[in-house]
Enzyme design. Structure first.
Site, PDB file in Angstrom:
ATOM      1  N   GLU B 738      37.647  39.910  47.389  1.00 47.86           N
ATOM      2  CA  GLU B 738      37.072  40.722  48.444  1.00 47.86           C
ATOM      3  C   GLU B 738      35.551  40.709  48.340  1.00 47.86           C
ATOM      4  OE1 GLU B 738      37.598  45.114  50.454  1.00 47.86           O
ATOM      5  OE2 GLU B 738      38.351  44.766  48.455  1.00 47.86           O
ATOM      6  N   LYS B 872      54.225  52.518  37.786  1.00 46.31           N
ATOM      7  CA  LYS B 872      53.986  51.624  38.927  1.00 46.31           C
ATOM      8  C   LYS B 872      54.518  52.183  40.248  1.00 46.31           C
ATOM      9  CE  LYS B 872      54.045  47.755  35.756  1.00 46.31           C
ATOM     10  NZ  LYS B 872      54.704  46.596  35.243  1.00 46.31           N
ATOM     11  N   HIS B1044      27.460  47.284  62.984  1.00 41.60           N
ATOM     12  CA  HIS B1044      28.221  46.952  64.188  1.00 41.60           C
ATOM     13  C   HIS B1044      27.283  46.774  65.379  1.00 41.60           C
ATOM     14  CE1 HIS B1044      32.336  46.864  63.107  1.00 41.60           C
ATOM     15  NE2 HIS B1044      32.289  48.041  62.492  1.00 41.60           N
TER      16      HIS B1044
END
Lengths: 282, 1087
Positions: B738, B872, B1044
Site C-alpha cells: 500500500e 484470529k 481531490h
C-alpha cells in the site's frame, strides 16, 4: 524541509515530471494508492526523511522518561535543602577537627566559615532584625555552597558541564556513588593529615595540594567545578591571610586552599546530585 | 586537560585491548596462571602477616620456623651467668653455636585432679598439672602422650587450653580487647571517619551486586569475579611491596586504608566492561560472525580508556606521593602499595577479568542456542529444523559455539571445566597451604605470647637450677605452652577427622605426592583446556561432517544422474555455469542453502530461469515407469532425474507433499513440485520464474512454516525511522503494497522525534488459549468452574501446566459457563515465542490431568480451542482482558511541530480524533476499533518481521487518544492484545530474522526471557502511533479535500507541464493558509 516545488510535482501530474517515469498521469492516478489522496504529496516525496535524531535523543535521554521538550532544569526540594544544611554543619565540624602534628591547629581551618556566619548574621539577620544562631549559619553556608554549582551549571552549555567523573545515572553525571567517592576521599585525606607524622606542615599541605588536582581529574573533571572550587579556595585563603586575627603562615594558607577546594568539590557534586537526581523537569 | 588525559588513555588502551583479546581467547590458561600467582602471593602475604609458631613440627617445619616462634634465652660468661633474652634474627649466630636446649611447657588441662599424667622423658620440673620437658631437639612426639597412663587416661594435644568453643571465645576476646584498646586509644572523630569509610565500602559492594544483577544480568559469578579480580590485585600488590620492594605495610594501616582505596577505585569500570560486552552480544547483527574474544576486545577498546585513565591518575597521584613523602615510611609504603594496586588492576582486568568475561559470553552463547532449540521444539517446529535454526541463529558464538550447542553436553563441558578448575585450584591451595601445618584449624590464631608480647619468661626453676647446667654457654628456647586434654568420645570423632586431614596433608606434603598433585593440577588445567578445545574441534568436525554428508548425498545423486544420462559407467561431464554469482543479496538464505542451491541446480535439466540454464545431457534412453517405480520402492528416489520424479508424481505414484522427505533436498523438491503442478494443474505459469523459488532456504520452511511449497512471495519492504522509543533509536521495517503508508508513518516518526520520542508502558504479557469442555450436567460444569476458580484448583492446574515447558508459566485461569459447556481461558507467559503451540501443549496436558488425576473423569474435551481464547477472530474478551502484550504508547508533539511537520493544528487534531476515532467508531458499534488505521501499520510490521499476519485481527485492537497539553499535542495508543514473538513461526526465516536483527530483538533474550518480544510489541505500538498521528493530521488538515480539488482542477484545466511550479504551490505556511486548511479539515469531517 524540502522544497515545495519538488513535493508538488506528482500531484500536478505532468508526464514529463511524473514520478512514475513515462507512465501517463491518468494511469498514475489510477494506480496511485488509496491513501495517496489523503496525504500531502510532501509526505510521499519527503526528501528529508532520515532526520537527525540526536536532538530528540538528547531530549529523551535527559528527560529520562520520555517526551519532554523543555530545557533541562534542576529541581530544588526540601530534601535537597535539608541534606545540604546538614552537610554544612558536618563540614564545619570537619574543618574544626582539622589539624596536623605541626602548625595547623584546630579551628584555623574553620575560621573562614565562622566569618561567613558572622557575615550572614549581619546581612540576613540584620535586615530581618534577628540574630542567626551559629549552627543555622553553618547550615545556610552548606545550602549556599551546595546550590552554587547547579546555579552556575544552568548558565553554561551542557558540553562544558559533562565531566567524566560520575558513574552516571544522573543527567549531569553525578550519581550517589560518585558523591560518596568524593566524600570518602575528603575523609581519607582528613584522616591522613591528622594521623600521619608529617615532617612539617608545609610538606603535608603541598602533598594535599598536588593530590587535589588529581582528585578533581579522577572524581569530576568538569571545568566549571574546577574553576568554582579553585576560585573560592583562593578567595578564602587570600582573605584569611589578609584578615584580622592571628598571623597565618604559608602552610596554613595552603591548607586553607586545599580544604576549601576539596570542600567545594564535594559540595558541588552533592549539589548537582541532589538537584538533578530526579532528572529534568518541565 | 581532561581531553588530553582522555586522548592519552584512548591511545594507550589498544595494547590492553589486545591483551584482553589474547586472554579471552585462552581463558582457562589465563585464569589458572593468575590464580596460581595470586595464591602464591596470598600465602606469602598471609604468612608474612601471621607468622606464628606451629604447634607441631613435622617434616615440613624447619628449625628456623621453630626458633622464630620460641622465646630464646642464653647465658655465657659475658652475661655473668644471667639469662639474657635474644631474638632469633639478631643472634642467630649464637643460637647456632651454643649448646641449644628446648623447653616445652606442657599443660594438662583436667578437672579431675586424680587423673594420672603421662611419664615423659626429659621432664625437669612438674607443678600440678604442668610439666616442663627439656630436650636437646625441637621434636616432641605425640606418641608419648597418646599412650594410656597407669589409670588408663589418654591425653591429646589441643590447640589451646580449652576446647573448640573456648578457643573461639578466646579468639573473640582477644579481638575484642585489641579492638577495644584501639578504640579507647583513638579519637572518636577518627573512629567516625573509619566507620563512614567502611560503610561506604559495604555500600560499594552491595551496589556492585545490584548493578551487576540489573545491568550485567549476572546474579553472582561476574560479581564474584570482579571482587576476585580486585582481591588478586591487592594480594599481588602486597606481595610485590612487601616481599620484593621491602615496603612493609602494617596490618593496621592496611585495615584503615583499604576501605578508602576500595571506594575510590571501585568496580564501575569492570561493570561497564561487562555491560558493554553483554550488550554487544545482545544487539549484534546475527549475520556477522563475532567471537567472544572479539567482543571482549571491542568492549575493552571502548571502556578500557576510562579504566586506564582512572588507574593512571591513581598511579600518578600515589607514585608522586611515595616519592614526595619518602621520609615518611608509613605513608611511602602505603602509597607504593596503592600504586601497585592501580597497575595490577588494569593488568588483571585486561587478563583475568577479560578471561572470565569471555567464558561467561561463551556459556551465554551455548545457553542461548539451547534455549532457541528448546523454544522452537516447544513451539512445534520439528527437531531437525529447530536444530538448523539454533545452529545458524547464533549471533556471535562462532562455529565452535554453534556446534557445541548441538547437544546439551556442551553446557556440561563448559561448566565442568570451570568447576574442575576451581576445585583443583582450591584443592591445591588447601592442601599446600592450610594443611601444611599440623594444627590446621587454627594456624593463624594461636595467639601465643611469643607473637603478641615480649616472649615467655624463663621459669624460675631454670634460673634456680643454674648449677645443674654447666657453665658452658647455653641457649634455651622456650616453646609456647602446649595444652593437653583427656580424650573423649567427641575427640575420637574430631581426631578421626583431623587424622584423615592430617594424613591427607602428609600425603600431599610427601616429596613425590606433592609433585604429583602439582602435576595433577597441570593435568587438570590441560584437561580443562582440552575440553574447551575439544568442544571447539568437535564442533568444527561435526560441522564439517554435516556439510560432507550433505555433499555426499548430493554427489551420489549427481553421479547417479550422470550415470543415467551417459548409460555407461563413466559419468558424463556436466557443465554447470557459475549460476547465482550475480544473485542479489535479498532473499538469500544461509551459505549452506546457497551451496545446496548450487548443487540442486546441477540436477535441473531445463528451467526458464536465467541463472538456472544447465546443459546436463539428456538420458539416451528413457526409463519406463515401472523401472522408476522400482527405484522409488527401493527408496532411491533421490537418484532419479527431475523429469522422472515429475513423471512419477503426475502419474499419481508419488504424493506431492512427500517430495522433501524422499528427495532429501528441499529446493529440488520445490522445483519438481512446480514442474509437476504445471502439468497436473495445467498452469504453465509455474514452469516460469514469475513466482520466484530460487535462493531461498527451504530447510527452515520445511516442518515449520509451510507445506507443499512452490516458491515464495516477495513483498516490498520499506523502513520508517529512526523513531525514538523509550530513549532508544529504532528503524522499523514495514512490508506493504500500500503506497503512502511508509511515507506517512515516516512523517509521524519525525513528529514524534521532534517531541522527544515516545514512551511505552507494558501492562500485561500473557498468551491465552480457551478450550471448551462438556460435562454430563450443569451441576458438574458449575462444580468444575468453582474448582477452577478456587485457589486450590488454580494451583493444581498451574503445577500441571508449568511442568510441560520451561518457558510457559500459567498466570491465570478464567472460566465461563454456557449450559453444560465450560470454557476455560488459560493465560500464560511464553518467553519470547508468540507461544500458541507451547500453550496448546500445556492446555492439553492440563485437561488430561483434570480427567485422570483431579477427579473430573466425566469431563469431555470438546475442543482444545473453544474460541474463548480468542485467536484470529474479533472478540470483546481480547479487548477487555488483553491477549499477548498489552501496550500503551504515548508521545507529546509540540504545537509548533504539529503545524510545521504535520501541517495541521492541535485543536483540529483533537477534535478529529474525538469525532472520528471515538464517536464514529462507537456509532459503528466497533470493538477495539477506536483508531484510524492501526491495522495498516501493524500488519505491515507483522509481515516484515515474520509475525502471524492473521493475528492482526485482535492485535490491531487499538484506541487512539489525543488531547491538548499546554498547546502541545499528547497522543497515545492503547493496544491491549499485540501478539508477537521473536522466535518461532515466520521469524525463523532469514529475511524476517534479518529484520528482527535490525530491531535488535531476534531470538530469545539472553538474560530476561520474553524481553525481546515485549520490546517488539512496544515497537509495533509506536509504529502504529506514528501512522495514526500522520493519517489523522492529514485528515485534519483537509488534504483529502484539497487533493481531490487539485486533481479535478488539474484534469479540467491545463496540462501540468504548462503550469509554472511556483504557481502550483498549495502549502504556504502562512496563518491564512493554515486557517484555510483548518476549514478544509472541518469540511472534510462534516462531509
Amino acid at each position: 524541509m524540502g522544497s515545495h516545488r519538488e513535493r508538488k510535482q506528482p500531484q500536478q501530474g505532468g508526464p514529463s515530471r511524473d514520478p512514475l517515469g513515462s507512465v501517463s498521469s491518468s494511469l498514475a492516478n489510477l494506480t496511485r494508492p488509496e491513501l495517496y489522496s489523503i496525504y500531502d504529496s510532501g509526505v510521499v516525496l519527503e526528501s528529508e526523511g532520515i532526520q537527525d535524531v540526536n536532538e530528540a535523543k538528547y531530549r529523551s535521554a535527559t528527560a529520562g522518561v520520555g517526551p519532554q521538550t523543555l530545557r533541562p532544569r534542576g529541581k530544588i526540594d526540601a530534601t535537597t535543602l535539608v541534606v545540604l544544611a546538614l552537610s554544612g554543619i558536618v563540614y564545619h565540624e570537619l574543618a574544626r577537627m582539622m589539624h596536623d602534628n605541626h602548625k595547623l591547629h584546630e579551628d584555623i581551618i574553620s575560621r573562614p566559615l565562622l566569618v561567613g556566619v558572622h557575615f550572614l548574621d549581619w546581612a540576613v539577620g540584620g535586615s530581618l532584625g534577628i540574630s542567626i544562631p551559629t549552627w543555622v549559619g553553618y547550615a545556610l553556608e552548606g545550602v549556599l555552597f551546595g546550590l552554587s554549582v547547579p546555579v552556575l551549571d544552568r548558565y553554561l552549555p551542557e558540553s562544558r558541564i559533562t565531566g567524566t567523573g560520575g558513574s552516571g545515572t544522573s543527567p549531569r553525571g553525578d550519581s550517589l556513588f560518585s558523591v560518596l567517592r568524593t566524600v570518602n576521599s575528603m575523609l581519607g585525606i582528613t584522616f591522613g593529615i591528622r594521623k600521619i607524622k608529617w615532617a612539617s606542615s608545609m610538606q603535608a599541605s603541598v602533598a594535599w595540594l598536588s593530590l587535589n588536582f588529581m582528585l578533581w581529574l579522577l572524581l569530576d573533571s568538569t571545568v566549571p567545578l574546577l574553576l568554582h572550587s579553585a576560585t573560592l579556595g583562593c578567595l578564602v585563603s587570600a582573605l584569611s591571610s589578609q584578615g584580622a586575627g592571628p598571623a597565618v603562615h604559608l602552610p596554613e594558607v595552603l591548607y586553607l586552599f586545599d580544604f576549601y577546594f576539596l570542600g567545594f568539590l564535594v559540595f558541588g557534586k552533592l549539589g548537582r546530585y541532589l538537584t538533578y537526581r530526579h532528572g529534568y523537569t518541565h | 586537560m581532561t581531553s588530553i588525559v582522555k586522548d592519552i588513555s584512548n591511545g594507550m588502551v589498544r595494547p590492553f585491548a589486545k591483551l584482553s583479546k589474547t586472554s579471552a581467547k585462552n581463558p582457562i590458561h589465563t585464569i589458572l596462571f593468575v590464580l596460581l600467582f595470586a595464591t602464591f602471593a596470598y600465602v606469602s602475604v598471609i604468612q608474612h602477616y601471621f607468622n606464628v609458631f606451629q604447634l607441631e613440627f613435622g617434616a615440613g617445619s624447619s628449625t628456623a620456623d621453630l626458633l622464630k616462634g620460641c622465646t630464646n634465652y642464653y647465658r655465657d660468661a659475658s652475661t655473668r651467668n644471667n639469662w639474657v633474652q635474644v631474638t632469633h634474627d639478631d643472634d642467630s649466630e649464637k643460637l647456632s653455636q651454643y649448646a641449644h636446649y628446648y623447653l616445652f611447657d606442657l599443660n594438662f588441662v583436667t578437672k579431675n585432679s586424680s587423673c594420672s599424667l603421662p611419664n615423659i622423658n626429659g621432664t625437669v620440673f612438674e607443678s600440678g598439672s604442668t610439666k616442663y620437658v627439656l630436650r636437646d631437639s625441637p621434636y616432641l612426639s605425640d606418641s608419648e602422650f597418646t599412650r594410656a597412663t597407669a589409670d588408663g587416661t589418654k591425653w591429646r594435644l589441643v590447640s589451646t587450653g580449652g576446647d573448640f568453643f573456648k578457643t573461639m571465645l578466646k579468639l573473640f576476646k582477644e579481638l575484642y580487647y585489641a579492638t577495644f584498646n584501639h578504640i579507647n586509644q583513638s579519637d572518636p572523630f577518627d573512629l567516625m571517619i573509619i566507620v563512614v569509610a567502611y560503610s561506604t565500602m559495604i555500600y560499594t559492594f552491595v551496589s556492585l551486586f545490584n548493578d551487576m544483577r540489573r545491568k550485567g544480568g549476572s546474579k553472582f559469578w561476574l560479581t564474584f569475579a570482579t571482587i576476585a579480580n580486585s582481591a588478586c590485585s591487592l594480594f599481588l600488590a602486597l606481595y610485590i611491596s612487601q616481599c620484593i620492594l621491602k615496603a612493609y605495610v602494617p596490618i593496621l594501616s592496611l585495615l584503615i586504608g583499604l576501605p578508602f582505596i576500595v571506594v575510590i577505585i571501585g568496580f564501575r569500570n569492570q561493570l561497564k566492561l561487562t555491560v558493554n560486552a553483554l550488550k554487544r552480544t545482545e544487539v549484534s547483527d546475527m549475520s556477522r560472525m563475532i567471537t567472544p574474544e572479539q567482543v571482549v576486545h571491542d568492549a575493552m577498546l571502548q571502556e578500557g580508556s576510562r579504566l586506564l585513565q582512572d588507574d593512571s591518575l591513581f598511579l600518578f597521584a600515589f607514585a608522586g606521593c611515595s616519592i614526595y613523602a619518602k621520609n615518611l615510611p608509613a605513608l611511602r609504603n602505603f602509597a607504593i602499595l596503592c600504586s601497585l594496586i592501580a597497575v595490577l588492576d588494569v593488568l588483571l582486568t585486561s587478563t583475568f577479568y577479560s578471561a572470565v568475561l569471555s567464558l561467561k559470553l561463551e556459556i551465554n552463547t551455548i545457553y542461548r542456542s539451547t534455549i532457541i532449540k528448546q523454544t522452537l521444539e516447544e513451539d512445534g517446529v520439528v527437531p531437525t529444523t529447530a536444530e538448523i535454526i539454533s545452529l545458524t541463529k547464533e549471533n556471535f558464538g562462532s562455529e565452535n559455539a554453534k556446534l557445541l550447542a548441538q547437544n546439551q553436553t556442551g553446557i556440561l563441558i563448559a561448566k565442568l571445566s570451570i568447576i574442575l578448575l576451581i576445585f583443583f585450584i582450591n584443592f591445591y591451595n588447601f592442601g599446600i597451604n592450610w594443611l601444611s601445618s599440623s594444627n590446621s584449624l587454627f594456624p593463624f590464631y594461636n595467639w601465643s605470647s611469643a607473637t603478641l608480647g615480649n616472649g615467655l619468661d624463663l621459669p624460675e626453676f631454670i634460673k634456680a637450677a643454674q648449677t645443674s647446667l654447666s657453665n658452658e654457654p647455653v641457649v634455651i628456647s622456650i616453646a609456647p605452652v602446649r595444652y593437653y586434654q583427656q580424650t573423649r568420645v567427641l575427640h575420637h570423632i574430631t581426631d578421626g577427622l583431623s587424622e584423615s586431614l592430617h594424613y591427607l596433608s602428609r600425603v600431599i606434603r610427601d616429596r613425590f605426592v606433592s609433585k604429583m598433585v602439582f602435576t595433577l593440577l597441570l593435568i587438570s588445567a590441560s584437561i580443562n583446556i582440552y575440553l574447551l578445545n575439544a568442544a571447539r574441534i568437535h564442533t568444527h568436525y561435526t560441522w564439517g561432517q554435516l556439510v560432507k554428508k550433505k555433499n555426499a548425498i548430493l554427489e551420489a545423486a549427481t553421479n547417479a544422474v550422470s550415470a543415467a544420462t551417459s548409460g555407461t559407467s563413466t559419468p558424463a561431464p556436466a557443465t554447470v555455469p557459475e549460476a547465482g554469482r550475480n544473485t542479489p543479496p535479498a532473499c538469500q538464505g544461509s551459505k549452506k542453502s546457497k551451496k545446496k542451491s548450487k548443487k540442486s541446480k546441477s540436477l535441473t535439466t531445463t528451467t526458464d530461469g536465467k541463472d538456472e540454464k544447465t546443459t546436463v545431457a539428456k538420458p539416451p534412453q528413457k526409463r519406463l515407469l515401472t523401472e522408476l517405480e522400482a527405484i522409488m520402492k527401493e527408496g532411491n528416489t533421490h537418484t532419479l532425474e527431475n523429469e522422472e520424479v515429475t513423471e512419477l508424481v503426475t502419474n499419481n505414484n508419488y504424493p506431492l507433499c512427500a517430495l522433501e522427505k524422499q528427495l532429501k533436498d528441499t529446493t529440488r523438491a520445490v522445483l519438481i513440485r512446480r514442474q509437476a503442478l504445471s502439468i497436473l494443474a495445467d498452469s504453465p505459469v509455474l514452469a516460469t520464474e514469475r513466482l520466484p523459488y530460487q535462493h531461498y532456504d527451504y530447510d527452515r520452511v520445511f516442518g515449520a512454516c509451510c507445506e507443499n511449497v512452490i516458491g515464495f512471495m516477495p513483498l516490498p519492504v520499506g523502513i520508517i525511522g529512526p523513531l525514538l522509543i523509550d530513549g532508544e533509536s529504532v528503524h522499523i521495517p514495514m512490508a506493504t503494497t500500500e503506497g503512502c503508508l511508509v511515507a506517512s508513518a515516516m512523517r509521524g516518526c519525525k513528529a514524534i522525534n521532534a517531541g522527544g520520542g515516545a514512551v511505552t508502558v507494558l501492562t500485561k504479557d500473557g498468551m491465552t488459549r480457551g478450550p471448551c469442555v462438556r460435562f454430563p450436567s450443569l451441576m458438574r460444569s458449575g462444580a468444575c468452574k468453582i474448582w477452577l476458580d478456587s485457589v486450590e484448583g488454580q494451583d493444581m492446574v498451574k503445577k500441571a501446566f508449568n511442568s510441560t515447558s520451561r518457558f510457559a508459566r500459567l498466570q491465570h485461569i478464567q472460566t465461563a459457563i454456557a449450559g453444560d459447556l465450560l470454557f476455560i481461558r488459560f493465560r500464560t507467559t511464553t518467553g519470547d515465542a508468540m507461544g500458541m503451540n507451547m500453550i496448546s501443549k500445556g492446555v492439553e496436558f492440563c485437561l488430561s490431568q483434570m480427567v485422570e488425576e483431579f477427579g473430573w473423569e466425566d469431563m469431555e474435551i470438546v475442543s482444545v480451542s473453544g474460541n474463548y481464547c480468542t485467536d484470529k477472530k474479533p472478540a470483546a474478551i481480547n479487548w477487555i482482558e488483553g491477549r499477548g502484550k498489552s501496550v500503551v504508547a504515548e508521545a507529546t508533539i509540540p504545537g509548533e511541530v504539529v503545524r510545521k511537520v504535520l501541517k495541521s493544528d492541535v485543536k483540529a487534531l483533537v477534535e478529529l480524533n474525538i469525532a472520528k476515532n471515538l464517536i464514529g467508531s462507537a456509532m459503528a458499534g466497533s470493538v477495539g476499533g477506536f483508531n484510524a488505521h492501526a491495522a495498516n501499520l501493524l500488519t505491515a510490521v507483522f509481515l516484515a518481521v515474520g509475525q502471524d499476519p492473521a493475528q492482526n485481527v485482535e492485535s490491531s485492537n487499538c484506541m487512539t487518544l489525543m488531547r491538548e497539553v499546554d498547546g502541545d499535542l499528547r497522543i497515545s495508543v492503547s493496544m491491549p492484545c499485540i501478539e508477537v514473538g521473536t522466535i518461532g513461526g515466520g521469524t525463523v526465516l532469514e529475511p524476517q530474522g534479518a529484520m528482527l536483527d535490525l530491531l535488535g530483538v531476534r531470538g530469545p533474550h539472553p538474560t530476561h526471557p520474553g524481553e525481546n518480544a515485549r520490546k517488539l510489541a512496544r515497537i509495533v505500538a509506536c509504529a502504529v502511533m506514528a501512522g495514526e498521528l500522520s493519517l489523522c493530521s492529514a485528515l485534519a488538515a483537509g488534504h483529502l479535500v484539497q487533493s481531490h480539488m487539485t486533481h479535478n482542477r488539474g484534469k479540467k484545466a491545463e496540462p501540468a507541464s504548462t503550469v509554472p511550479p511556483a504557481a502550483i504551490e498549495p502549502l504556504k505556511q502562512t496563518p491564512e493558509d493554515l486557517q484555510c486548511l483548518k476549514e478544509g479539515a472541518q469540511i472534510c469531517i462534516k462531509s
